[in-house]
Design an enzyme around this catalytic site. Structure first.
Site, PDB file in Angstrom:
ATOM      1  N   GLY A  14      -8.674  15.163 -10.492  1.00 46.21           N
ATOM      2  CA  GLY A  14      -9.253  16.482  -9.614  1.00 46.21           C
ATOM      3  C   GLY A  14      -8.267  17.366  -9.008  1.00 46.21           C
ATOM      4  NE  ARG A  75     -12.057  13.231 -12.279  1.00 45.04           N
ATOM      5  CZ  ARG A  75     -12.197  13.429 -11.044  1.00 45.04           C
ATOM      6  NH1 ARG A  75     -11.005  12.238 -10.516  1.00 45.04           N
ATOM      7  NH2 ARG A  75     -11.732  14.291 -10.534  1.00 45.04           N
ATOM      8  CG  ASP A 106      -7.244   5.439  -5.597  1.00 48.12           C
ATOM      9  OD1 ASP A 106      -6.272   5.331  -4.416  1.00 48.12           O
ATOM     10  OD2 ASP A 106      -8.094   4.620  -6.599  1.00 48.12           O
ATOM     11  CG  ASP A 130     -11.445  13.005  -2.387  1.00 47.46           C
ATOM     12  OD1 ASP A 130     -12.333  14.030  -2.450  1.00 47.46           O
ATOM     13  OD2 ASP A 130     -12.187  12.643  -3.812  1.00 47.46           O
ATOM     14  CG  ASP A 132      -9.386   8.889  -3.016  1.00 47.98           C
ATOM     15  OD1 ASP A 132      -8.485   9.947  -2.744  1.00 47.98           O
ATOM     16  OD2 ASP A 132     -10.325   8.948  -3.353  1.00 47.98           O
ATOM     17  NE  ARG A 174     -13.084   9.843  -6.820  1.00 53.46           N
ATOM     18  CZ  ARG A 174     -13.347  10.181  -7.707  1.00 53.46           C
ATOM     19  NH1 ARG A 174     -14.058   9.232  -9.197  1.00 53.46           N
ATOM     20  NH2 ARG A 174     -12.687  11.092  -9.118  1.00 53.46           N
ATOM     21  CB  ALA A 189     -23.041  18.732  12.044  1.00 52.19           C
ATOM     22  CB  ILE A 254     -17.129  26.755  -3.677  1.00 50.90           C
ATOM     23  CG1 ILE A 254     -18.136  25.692  -3.156  1.00 50.90           C
ATOM     24  CG2 ILE A 254     -17.633  27.214  -4.600  1.00 50.90           C
ATOM     25  CD1 ILE A 254     -18.718  26.777  -1.536  1.00 50.90           C
TER      26      ILE A 254
HETATM   27  O1  F6P Z   1     -10.287  16.040  -7.087  1.00 46.37           O
HETATM   28  C1  F6P Z   1     -11.904  14.628  -6.125  1.00 46.37           C
HETATM   29  C2  F6P Z   1     -13.475  14.369  -6.413  1.00 46.37           C
HETATM   30  O2  F6P Z   1     -14.085  16.557  -6.010  1.00 46.37           O
HETATM   31  C3  F6P Z   1     -14.252  14.004  -5.930  1.00 46.37           C
HETATM   32  O3  F6P Z   1     -14.343  14.892  -4.460  1.00 46.37           O
HETATM   33  C4  F6P Z   1     -15.347  13.776  -6.719  1.00 46.37           C
HETATM   34  O4  F6P Z   1     -16.275  13.066  -6.089  1.00 46.37           O
HETATM   35  C5  F6P Z   1     -14.725  14.229  -8.227  1.00 46.37           C
HETATM   36  O5  F6P Z   1     -13.364  14.767  -7.935  1.00 46.37           O
HETATM   37  C6  F6P Z   1     -15.389  15.191  -9.257  1.00 46.37           C
HETATM   38  O6  F6P Z   1     -14.597  14.637 -10.741  1.00 46.37           O
HETATM   39  P1  F6P Z   1     -14.783  15.374 -11.866  1.00 46.37           P
HETATM   40  O7  F6P Z   1     -14.583  16.733 -11.071  1.00 46.37           O
HETATM   41  O8  F6P Z   1     -14.383  14.588 -12.275  1.00 46.37           O
HETATM   42  O9  F6P Z   1     -16.576  15.630 -11.846  1.00 46.37           O
END
Ligand code: F6P
Length: 324
Positions: A14, A75, A106, A130, A132, A174, A189, A254
């Site tokens: 991403g 990806r 990752d 993320d 992560d 994610r 919140a 966004i």
């Molecule tokens: O890049 C991270 C992320 O935006 C996550 O937060 C999300 O789950 C995922 O990528 C969405 O991926 P894609 O662009 O393949 O829909």
């Protein structure tokens, strides 16, 4: 001297704000040391198909303020297969590339770990909204995404207050709850639903809303990380248990776009330059990381097993206290 003369840089997974600053710093720093750079388009796909562009300082001078990635991304499913990794390695060798700098999350790191088997030196820079990547306390794009989510939720709240509704806002992340935690705390919140903490108990959320209702409040905000639970189902449960009209907003992409914050530009610049420093000292197969706000690096294979960035327990406890 490390003997590095030519490198490739790519972005994968991403897109994340700050990736362009990292590309820029890679090109500027490499040029400073007389290393030439090719930009690989569309991540690992571009390595397999050898889609590249030369990158000179003039090509990247004014990209700091741009969201997305000027090198595009993907990806790449094919990279999971050895035959395609071999093809990518053969392209790099044919074109006399001494090392690859890969900017991504990752999945990018896992691809790099497999790729080292082909004798390629690959340096990773953590870039994903993320936050992560296990070995580092910061990943490029998180700050911008958390700010974008915060601004969007502030706007949703205005409408929620005006109508006396409950807003359920789903944010990205994610399997990590950092965007939800930060944007949720920043927007005060009433409940923040995190993958690391979710026990499937909707009552804790509906009870919190009932308590606030009893205190005379007329609008409510629940921030939920994607994938934890179905946001429309959560809104329906709230309506059923409290009688309060509930609406869902899914923030979606966004959060990934837009101009990077100063933090993402700065960290992108630092990490990009640091990747070249690693190469200059003869480093092989390393990932740039942040620990205690200092740049460090790990072997990519060790890095995947580190768990430095589990959800900060003080931040989590504070989020509970602040939403009481
Ligand atoms: O890049 C991270 C992320 O935006 C996550 O937060 C999300 O789950 C995922 O990528 C969405 O991926 P894609 O662009 O393949 O829909």
């Amino acid at each position: 001297m490390s003997g590095i003369r030519k490198i490739a840089v790519l972005t994968s997974g991403g897109d994340a704000p700050g990736m362009n600053s990292a590309i820029r710093a890679v090109v500027f720093s490499a040029a400073h040391f007389g290393i030439s750079v090719v930009g690989v388009l569309r991540g690992y796909d571009g390595l397999i198909d050898w889609e590249t562009i030369p990158l000179e300082v003039e090509d990247v001078r004014n990209i700091n303020n741009q969201g997305g990635t000027i090198l595009f991304t993907s990806r790449c499913e094919r990279f999971l297969q050895k035959e395609y990794r071999e093809q990518a390695a053969s392209n790099l060798k044919k074109n006399e590339i001494d090392a690859v700098v890969a900017i991504g999350g990752d999945g990018t790191l896992r691809g790099a770990i497999d790729f080292r088997q082909e004798g390629i030196n690959i340096i990773c820079i953590p870039g994903t909204i993320d936050r992560d990547v296990a070995c580092t306390e910061y990943t490029l794009g998180f700050d911008t995404a958390a700010n974008t989510a915060t601004e969007a939720i502030d706007r949703i709240r205005d409408s929620s207050v005006s109508h006396g509704r409950c807003s359920v806002v789903e944010v990205m992340g994610r399997k990590r709850g950092y965007i939800a935690l930060w944007a949720g705390m920043a927007t005060s919140a009433d409940a923040i639903v995190l993958p690391e903490k979710w026990d499937g108990n909707f009552d804790s959320i509906t009870d919190a809303i009932k308590r606030r209702h009893a205190d005379g409040r007329n609008s409510y905000l629940v921030v939920v990380a994607e994938g934890v639970t179905d946001a429309p189902e959560l809104a329906e449960r709230i309506r059923e248990k409290t009688g309060i009209e509930s609406r869902v907003s899914v923030l979606g992409y966004i959060q990934r776009g837009g101009q990077p914050t100063a933090k993402d530009r700065m960290y992108g610049s630092l990490m990009g330059a640091y990747a070249i420093e690693i190469l200059n000292r003869g480093g092989k197969n390393r990932i740039v990381a942040i620990k205690n706000d200092v740049l460090i690096d790990y072997d990519i294979t060790e890095a995947i097993n580190l768990e430095n960035n589990t959800l900060d327990s003080f931040q989590y406890e504070l989020s509970l206290l602040l939403s009481e």
